[in-house]
Every structure is written in C-alpha cells, then in structure tokens.
Design a protein around this motif. Structure first.
Motif, PDB file in Angstrom:
ATOM      1  N   ALA A 242       0.833  -1.200   0.000  1.00 31.95           N
ATOM      2  CA  ALA A 242       0.000   0.000   0.000  1.00 31.95           C
ATOM      3  C   ALA A 242       0.872   1.256   0.000  1.00 31.95           C
ATOM      4  CB  ALA A 242      -0.919  -0.008   1.215  1.00 31.95           C
ATOM      5  N   LEU A 243       1.942   1.250   0.803  1.00 33.79           N
ATOM      6  CA  LEU A 243       2.834   2.401   0.857  1.00 33.79           C
ATOM      7  C   LEU A 243       3.560   2.608  -0.474  1.00 33.79           C
ATOM      8  CD1 LEU A 243       4.342   1.940   4.438  1.00 33.79           C
ATOM      9  CD2 LEU A 243       2.755   3.730   3.700  1.00 33.79           C
ATOM     10  N   LYS A 244       3.955   1.514  -1.111  1.00 32.99           N
ATOM     11  CA  LYS A 244       4.623   1.638  -2.415  1.00 32.99           C
ATOM     12  C   LYS A 244       3.679   2.230  -3.459  1.00 32.99           C
ATOM     13  CE  LYS A 244       8.117  -1.993  -1.904  1.00 32.99           C
ATOM     14  NZ  LYS A 244       8.611  -3.305  -2.398  1.00 32.99           N
ATOM     15  N   ARG A 245       2.400   1.837  -3.380  1.00 29.70           N
ATOM     16  CA  ARG A 245       1.421   2.387  -4.334  1.00 29.70           C
ATOM     17  C   ARG A 245       1.218   3.873  -4.073  1.00 29.70           C
ATOM     18  NH1 ARG A 245      -0.559   4.696  -7.491  1.00 29.70           N
ATOM     19  NH2 ARG A 245      -2.500   4.406  -8.683  1.00 29.70           N
ATOM     20  N   LEU A 246       1.188   4.294  -2.818  1.00 32.53           N
ATOM     21  CA  LEU A 246       1.053   5.714  -2.500  1.00 32.53           C
ATOM     22  C   LEU A 246       2.240   6.504  -3.047  1.00 32.53           C
ATOM     23  CD1 LEU A 246      -0.252   5.581   1.194  1.00 32.53           C
ATOM     24  CD2 LEU A 246      -1.576   6.082  -0.867  1.00 32.53           C
ATOM     25  N   ALA A 247       3.424   5.887  -3.008  1.00 39.07           N
ATOM     26  CA  ALA A 247       4.628   6.571  -3.496  1.00 39.07           C
ATOM     27  C   ALA A 247       4.601   6.753  -5.010  1.00 39.07           C
ATOM     28  CB  ALA A 247       5.870   5.792  -3.077  1.00 39.07           C
ATOM     29  N   ARG A 248       3.815   5.947  -5.717  1.00 38.87           N
ATOM     30  CA  ARG A 248       3.739   6.061  -7.179  1.00 38.87           C
ATOM     31  C   ARG A 248       2.683   7.060  -7.635  1.00 38.87           C
ATOM     32  NH1 ARG A 248       3.797   0.418  -6.873  1.00 38.87           N
ATOM     33  NH2 ARG A 248       1.639   0.303  -7.629  1.00 38.87           N
ATOM     34  N   HIS A 249       1.848   7.516  -6.705  1.00 42.09           N
ATOM     35  CA  HIS A 249       0.787   8.460  -7.066  1.00 42.09           C
ATOM     36  C   HIS A 249       1.393   9.849  -7.291  1.00 42.09           C
ATOM     37  CE1 HIS A 249      -3.231  10.035  -7.377  1.00 42.09           C
ATOM     38  NE2 HIS A 249      -3.076  10.838  -6.334  1.00 42.09           N
ATOM     39  N   ASP A 250       0.762  10.664  -8.135  1.00 43.56           N
ATOM     40  CA  ASP A 250       1.311  11.975  -8.493  1.00 43.56           C
ATOM     41  C   ASP A 250       1.030  13.044  -7.439  1.00 43.56           C
ATOM     42  OD1 ASP A 250       2.707  13.641 -10.313  1.00 43.56           O
ATOM     43  OD2 ASP A 250       0.808  14.554 -10.882  1.00 43.56           O
ATOM     44  N   TRP A 251       0.021  12.898  -6.619  1.00 43.23           N
ATOM     45  CA  TRP A 251      -0.360  13.800  -5.538  1.00 43.23           C
ATOM     46  C   TRP A 251      -0.512  15.248  -5.979  1.00 43.23           C
ATOM     47  CZ3 TRP A 251      -2.365  11.109  -1.983  1.00 43.23           C
ATOM     48  CH2 TRP A 251      -1.844   9.848  -1.652  1.00 43.23           C
ATOM     49  N   PRO A 252      -1.465  15.532  -6.868  1.00 46.82           N
ATOM     50  CA  PRO A 252      -1.692  16.929  -7.263  1.00 46.82           C
ATOM     51  C   PRO A 252      -2.151  17.799  -6.097  1.00 46.82           C
ATOM     52  CG  PRO A 252      -3.456  15.511  -8.077  1.00 46.82           C
ATOM     53  CD  PRO A 252      -2.378  14.611  -7.562  1.00 46.82           C
ATOM     54  N   GLY A 253      -2.788  17.180  -5.081  1.00 48.11           N
ATOM     55  CA  GLY A 253      -3.224  17.939  -3.905  1.00 48.11           C
ATOM     56  C   GLY A 253      -2.220  17.929  -2.777  1.00 48.11           C
ATOM     57  N   ASN A 254      -1.053  17.324  -3.013  1.00 45.08           N
ATOM     58  CA  ASN A 254       0.059  17.312  -2.057  1.00 45.08           C
ATOM     59  C   ASN A 254      -0.321  16.726  -0.688  1.00 45.08           C
ATOM     60  OD1 ASN A 254       2.355  18.602  -3.575  1.00 45.08           O
ATOM     61  ND2 ASN A 254       0.742  20.090  -3.949  1.00 45.08           N
ATOM     62  N   ALA A 255       0.257  17.280   0.393  1.00 45.53           N
ATOM     63  CA  ALA A 255       0.065  16.702   1.727  1.00 45.53           C
ATOM     64  C   ALA A 255      -1.398  16.731   2.156  1.00 45.53           C
ATOM     65  CB  ALA A 255       0.931  17.441   2.750  1.00 45.53           C
ATOM     66  N   ARG A 256      -2.147  17.751   1.720  1.00 41.99           N
ATOM     67  CA  ARG A 256      -3.572  17.811   2.069  1.00 41.99           C
ATOM     68  C   ARG A 256      -4.325  16.623   1.469  1.00 41.99           C
ATOM     69  NH1 ARG A 256      -5.532  22.524  -0.538  1.00 41.99           N
ATOM     70  NH2 ARG A 256      -4.799  23.795   1.202  1.00 41.99           N
ATOM     71  N   GLU A 257      -4.013  16.293   0.230  1.00 38.62           N
ATOM     72  CA  GLU A 257      -4.659  15.151  -0.421  1.00 38.62           C
ATOM     73  C   GLU A 257      -4.293  13.850   0.293  1.00 38.62           C
ATOM     74  OE1 GLU A 257      -4.825  12.895  -4.789  1.00 38.62           O
ATOM     75  OE2 GLU A 257      -3.535  14.638  -4.494  1.00 38.62           O
ATOM     76  N   LEU A 258      -3.015  13.712   0.681  1.00 41.19           N
ATOM     77  CA  LEU A 258      -2.585  12.504   1.379  1.00 41.19           C
ATOM     78  C   LEU A 258      -3.308  12.369   2.713  1.00 41.19           C
ATOM     79  CD1 LEU A 258      -0.700  10.050   1.694  1.00 41.19           C
ATOM     80  CD2 LEU A 258       1.010  11.605   2.668  1.00 41.19           C
ATOM     81  N   ARG A 259      -3.417  13.459   3.455  1.00 38.53           N
ATOM     82  CA  ARG A 259      -4.107  13.399   4.746  1.00 38.53           C
ATOM     83  C   ARG A 259      -5.571  13.001   4.567  1.00 38.53           C
ATOM     84  NH1 ARG A 259      -3.494  15.485   9.953  1.00 38.53           N
ATOM     85  NH2 ARG A 259      -5.474  15.829  11.031  1.00 38.53           N
ATOM     86  N   ASN A 260      -6.240  13.591   3.582  1.00 43.88           N
ATOM     87  CA  ASN A 260      -7.637  13.255   3.341  1.00 43.88           C
ATOM     88  C   ASN A 260      -7.806  11.787   2.981  1.00 43.88           C
ATOM     89  OD1 ASN A 260      -8.290  15.907   3.818  1.00 43.88           O
ATOM     90  ND2 ASN A 260      -8.495  16.482   1.678  1.00 43.88           N
ATOM     91  N   LEU A 261      -6.872  11.275   2.188  1.00 46.31           N
ATOM     92  CA  LEU A 261      -6.941   9.860   1.785  1.00 46.31           C
ATOM     93  C   LEU A 261      -6.749   8.943   2.988  1.00 46.31           C
ATOM     94  CD1 LEU A 261      -7.067   7.959  -0.787  1.00 46.31           C
ATOM     95  CD2 LEU A 261      -4.592   7.838  -0.555  1.00 46.31           C
ATOM     96  N   VAL A 262      -5.749   9.246   3.816  1.00 46.84           N
ATOM     97  CA  VAL A 262      -5.493   8.432   5.007  1.00 46.84           C
ATOM     98  C   VAL A 262      -6.696   8.486   5.942  1.00 46.84           C
ATOM     99  CG1 VAL A 262      -4.058   8.217   7.079  1.00 46.84           C
ATOM    100  CG2 VAL A 262      -2.982   8.661   4.866  1.00 46.84           C
ATOM    101  N   GLN A 263      -7.276   9.668   6.117  1.00 51.90           N
ATOM    102  CA  GLN A 263      -8.443   9.806   6.992  1.00 51.90           C
ATOM    103  C   GLN A 263      -9.605   8.950   6.482  1.00 51.90           C
ATOM    104  OE1 GLN A 263      -9.736  13.865   7.483  1.00 51.90           O
ATOM    105  NE2 GLN A 263     -10.979  13.385   9.251  1.00 51.90           N
ATOM    106  N   ARG A 264      -9.823   8.942   5.169  1.00 54.45           N
ATOM    107  CA  ARG A 264     -10.908   8.140   4.609  1.00 54.45           C
ATOM    108  C   ARG A 264     -10.662   6.648   4.836  1.00 54.45           C
ATOM    109  NH1 ARG A 264     -10.188   8.867  -0.524  1.00 54.45           N
ATOM    110  NH2 ARG A 264     -10.920  10.998  -0.409  1.00 54.45           N
ATOM    111  N   LEU A 265      -9.417   6.232   4.677  1.00 57.68           N
ATOM    112  CA  LEU A 265      -9.100   4.814   4.860  1.00 57.68           C
ATOM    113  C   LEU A 265      -9.255   4.385   6.318  1.00 57.68           C
ATOM    114  CD1 LEU A 265      -6.018   4.615   2.485  1.00 57.68           C
ATOM    115  CD2 LEU A 265      -8.213   3.462   2.154  1.00 57.68           C
ATOM    116  N   LEU A 266      -8.959   5.294   7.252  1.00 64.06           N
ATOM    117  CA  LEU A 266      -9.149   4.957   8.669  1.00 64.06           C
ATOM    118  C   LEU A 266     -10.636   4.918   9.025  1.00 64.06           C
ATOM    119  CD1 LEU A 266      -6.385   7.011  10.547  1.00 64.06           C
ATOM    120  CD2 LEU A 266      -6.252   4.741   9.540  1.00 64.06           C
ATOM    121  N   LEU A 267     -11.402   5.823   8.440  1.00 62.76           N
ATOM    122  CA  LEU A 267     -12.823   5.902   8.767  1.00 62.76           C
ATOM    123  C   LEU A 267     -13.630   4.758   8.167  1.00 62.76           C
ATOM    124  CD1 LEU A 267     -13.541   9.727   8.367  1.00 62.76           C
ATOM    125  CD2 LEU A 267     -13.951   8.376  10.425  1.00 62.76           C
TER     126      LEU A 267
END
Length: 457
Positions: A340-365
């Motif tokens: 899962a972490l390797k797949r996150l590292a391959r993503h382009d992240w146009p929303g940067n750290a905010r996008e990553l935080r939102n994604l992690v929050q959704r996965l926890l919820l």
C-alpha cells in the motif's frame, strides 16, 4: 494539590519572617534567602513557582540578579519586585527585564496576596503554553528525511532566529500555514499571537476594516493586523488581496504603523510578516495585478516549499505521522502494508500533503480493522481519478502550444468539469481545488467560464 512554592529574597530578617508567616498562613510553602547568592542556591536546588525579590540588597541588588537571570537562562518563574525606595526608572527597568509586578514597602497584605496569586496564575499559564507547544511543534514541523525536506527544515530553523519577512512559495496543499506556525513557534515571538489573514476570504466591502480595524463614535474595533501585535501575521495566498488593500498594507508595513478606518491617529505596528502563495507572483507583478513595492516587502526571504511528488520517499513517515495525529482525534489507528505504501509513493499527488491526509483519513474511517491493503489504496485512488473524469470525456492539449496557452486550456477544462461535479457551487469548487474563493472568481472570469451555465447543466 501541592502548595505553591514561593521564594522570599530580602536582606532584612524581620521582613523575611513577616512575609513568610503571612504566606504560610495562606497555605503557601515558603523558603527564604538573605542575599543574591542564597537566592541562586535556592533556585538551583528547586525552582519555585514564584519569587518575591527585594531591590535594595548588599553586593548584588535585586535588579542585577533579575538581569542575570533574564540575560542568562531566562527567568526561572514569575518574579515580583519589592522595595521601600523604588523609583520610576527602577520599576521600568525591572519590568523591561521581565518582572511580573512591583510592590512597595511597607507591604500591604491585600496587595501582596493578590499580586502573588496573579503571578502564580501567569506562571501556570506559561507552563501550560510551553507544554502545548511541545505537543504541537512536532505536528507542525516538516516531516521526512528527503533532501528537499531536510533543506526546508534547516532553512526555516535559521530564519526563526531572525525577524525578516518570509514568503513561502509552493503548490496548494503543501501545508504552508503549518510551516508558518512552526516558524512562529520556533522564534522569539512564540508567546505572541499568530494571526492568519485569509486574503481570498476577506469580503471586499469590509476588507479595510477587517484588516486595519475601525473607529466609530469612540468605539474601537481592532483589525487582524492589530490583533497580531507582538506576534506573527500570516498572509495566506497574498496574491488574492485586491489593489487597494495591497496599497494600504504596503504603507502600513513600510511605516510600521497602521491607521484604522475612521481613525485619526496612527497605531504603531509590531508584527513579523510571513506570507504564502501558490501563484507565480512574478507573473502577477508583470500583469500589474500585484504591487511591486509590496512584493519587495514580503519577499525578503523567499522559501520554496517542495511538492509531495518531489519527496515521495517521505510518504511512509508522513502516513505514520498522520495516523498518529488522527488517532488522537479518536479515529481507529491502522497500519499500512508495504504494498500500500509503495502504491502511494507512485501516485502523483496533485493535492500534495492535504490530499494525502484526506486519503489516510478516509481509509481509517471506512476501512475494516487490520492493515490497509493495496486493494483499498487502489480503490480509494481509483475513485478519485474517476470522480475527476466523470462528467466529461478525456482531454488532450496539443504539445505545440505555448506553455501559457496550454495551461489556460487545461485550467478551463478542469474548472468546467469540476463545476459540473459540484453543481455550479463556487464555494465547493474552491474547497475541491484548494484555491481561495476570491482568486477563483477572478480565474473563472479570466478564463471565460460561465458559472450560471454550469448550474443549469
């Protein structure tokens, strides 16, 4: 609750004994010292909660001892000065060195007890603030060990020791406000306020009074600049400020004073300016939309904030930090699998750290207990991609176009698609795109995007 510890420093035995008896009757634990050397030893043995310090003592007087503490490790606790021969100059000097208050001899019982109580309350508040800062600072600091993040951390650490205005430049979602708060907490103004001016969110009708305050009929309403006195002023997306506000802000920063709307007398301004933008201020200046003089005032030290795609090796540490923060907000903590972490590292992240935080929050919820799997991450990222493509067909830009024209075509297509997704709501679009609303309205107008047509589509 243990009794508050008070150290009484006075060369007169009768006064030491009298003050000790009074305070012990009130429930305080009291130690005494007859001179500066004894006071140093008492503080070294155990730091008290407050010190009552006489000014006139042989060899080293109270002001000299106060200066020694202030210019050395810092005052150990709130210090209240006592003197029967005090002058205005002495009181001013003691206050400048950090003394909490000044009591005249002969000591009035009521004055002594009220002053001591307030000093102890101030000390407790300072300790609480220091504990809170110790808890908050790691959350604000740039997380990671990649070369760009190490360089950013080192540069901001150096800048924290100075007062020069700083301009944080980076894409939307790169945590520029958190970095500004971290810079503030590291500096000498940490005990002062940190005030954010969200430039794009200020109503044009109330812009001047919101920023500079107002006076009407003898009633004073402080503005955001005035509320930042003694601390830091964070200008978020400074490019969204209108022309008139830019001119007024430029004058206030240059003169180090502000004039409230309706006011006649300037107010001295003591703030450190930290600005941030996701826009190209050089291009805004060239287009006449951003004042040259203001640019040179806020961009004394430009700092480039790296995009997440430029430091993907930090993603495992970032994810761990985000999970830990969200767990303190009562979200169930989960580990992320290596895949899962390797797949996150391959993503382009146009929303940067905010996008990553939102994604992690959704996965926890929404996720099931147990480690976050590759399939969950693929699904979450896939939903985001599908949502971005949804109401229209694919989009291609001819590579023979000039960069500016190609960018404008993409921005227009992107904003049209997203407007349809959010039902024509500019407020929702601003949140989705990570752009301040005022700047977004300006951009939509520049690109010829019809908001009403999007609502009717």
């Amino acid at each position: 609750m243990p009794a508050a510890q008070v150290l009484v420093v006075d060369d007169e035995p009768d006064i030491r004994q009298l003050v000790q008896e009074i305070l012990e009757d009130e429930g305080y634990a009291v130690r005494t010292a007859a001179h500066a050397e004894a006071a140093r030893s008492a503080v070294a043995e155990r730091v008290p909660d407050a010190i009552l310090l006489d000014i006139w003592m042989p060899e080293t007087d109270g002001v000299a001892l106060l200066r020694e503490w202030a210019e050395g490790p810092g005052l150990p606790c709130p210090v209240v000065m006592m003197s029967g021969h005090g002058t205005v100059e002495t009181a001013v000097e003691a206050t400048r060195l950090g003394a909490w208050d000044f009591i005249e001899k002969p000591i009035a019982l009521a004055k002594l007890l009220i002053t001591l109580q307030r000093a102890l309350e101030a000390g407790a508040l300072r300790e609480a603030n220091q504990a809170l800062r110790a808890q908050i600072l790691p959350e604000l600091a740039p997380v990671g060990d990649s070369a760009p993040i190490r360089a950013l951390r080192e540069q901001l650490g150096r800048l924290a020791r100075h007062e020069a205005p700083v301009l944080l430049r980076g894409e939307a979602g790169t945590r520029k406000e958190s970095l500004a708060r971290w810079l503030h907490q590291l500096g000498d103004r940490r005990d002062g306020p940190f005030v954010t001016v969200a430039a794009g969110a200020i109503s044009e009708a109330q812009a001047a009074s919101t920023l500079f305050g107002a006076e009407e009929g003898g009633v004073v309403s402080p503005g955001l600049l005035e509320r930042a006195q003694g601390g830091s002023l964070f200008l978020d997306e400074v490019a969204a400020l209108g022309p008139e506000l830019q001119r007024r802000l430029c004058a206030a920063l240059e003169r180090r004073e502000l004039l409230r709307v309706g006011g006649l007398k300037p107010v001295p301004l003591d703030v450190r300016v930290i600005a941030a933008t996701a826009m190209d201020l050089e291009a805004e200046r060239a287009a006449g939309r951003f004042l040259d003089e203001l640019y040179f005032q806020i961009a004394v030290v430009p700092v480039e904030v790296p995009a997440l795609r430029d430091c993907v090796e930090d993603i495992p540490e970032l994810v761990s930090s985000i999970v830990e923060q969200l767990a303190r907000q009562q979200l169930p903590p989960r580990e992320f699998s290596t895949a899962a972490l390797k797949r996150l590292a391959r993503h382009d992240w146009p929303g940067n750290a905010r996008e990553l935080r939102n994604l992690v929050q959704r996965l926890l919820l929404l996720g099931e207990p147990g480690p976050v799997s590759l399939a969950e991450v693929e699904s979450a990222l896939g939903q985001r991609g599908a949502a971005a493509r949804e109401p229209g067909e694919g989009f291609e830009v001819a590579l023979d176009l000039p960069l500016r024209e190609a960018r404008e075509r993409f921005e227009r297509h992107y904003l049209l698609q997203q407007l349809q997704t959010v039902g024509g709501s500019v407020g929702k679009l601003a949140k989705l795109a990570g752009v301040e609303r005022t700047h977004l309205y300006r951009k939509l107008k520049e690109l010829g995007v019809d908001i009403r047509a999007s609502r009717e589509a």
